[in-house]
Design an enzyme around this catalytic site. Structure first.
Site, PDB file in Angstrom:
ATOM      1  N   ASN A 138      17.078-102.525  67.886  1.00  0.00           N
ATOM      2  CA  ASN A 138      17.240-102.129  66.723  1.00  0.00           C
ATOM      3  C   ASN A 138      17.644-100.563  67.865  1.00  0.00           C
ATOM      4  OD1 ASN A 138      15.109-102.363  64.957  1.00  0.00           O
ATOM      5  ND2 ASN A 138      13.629-101.800  65.549  1.00  0.00           N
ATOM      6  N   ARG A 157      14.123-107.528  62.424  1.00  0.00           N
ATOM      7  CA  ARG A 157      14.615-108.246  64.204  1.00  0.00           C
ATOM      8  C   ARG A 157      13.774-109.017  64.083  1.00  0.00           C
ATOM      9  NH1 ARG A 157      13.134-104.647  68.810  1.00  0.00           N
ATOM     10  NH2 ARG A 157      11.516-104.389  67.137  1.00  0.00           N
TER      11      ARG A 157
END
Length: 91
Positions: free
Chosen positions: A39, A21
């Protein structure tokens, strides 16, 4: 705000717990895209972004290039809709 191409991209593989990320967020700074990365509970990472189609294509390709050792599968869908995001963030 006008319309833009919207990308919904799911990355599968070893994509959680490896800084994925944060890498996507860094890549986003190099492109004129807005949206987020998150996520998912099933182990995938989702990128939802909007902008020009060509810019989105380059953005997704840059993610794939940078994180290629972690990605096993990528699912992409694109559509045109009203802009909904400002900036890019990690969720």
């Amino acid at each position: 705000m006008g319309e833009a191409t919207h990308a919904d991209v799911h990355f599968q593989g070893r994509v959680q717990g490896v800084g994925f990320r944060y890498a996507v967020n860094e890549v986003a700074r190099e492109y004129e895209v807005a949206g987020y990365v998150q996520n998912l509970l099933d182990g995938r990472v989702r990128v939802e972004a909007e902008g020009d189609q060509a810019e989105l294509d380059r953005f997704v390709s840059a993610i794939e290039d940078r994180m290629q050792g972690y990605i096993r599968k990528v699912e992409k869908s694109f559509r045109v809709r009203t802009r909904q995001f400002s900036g890019f963030r990690i969720q």
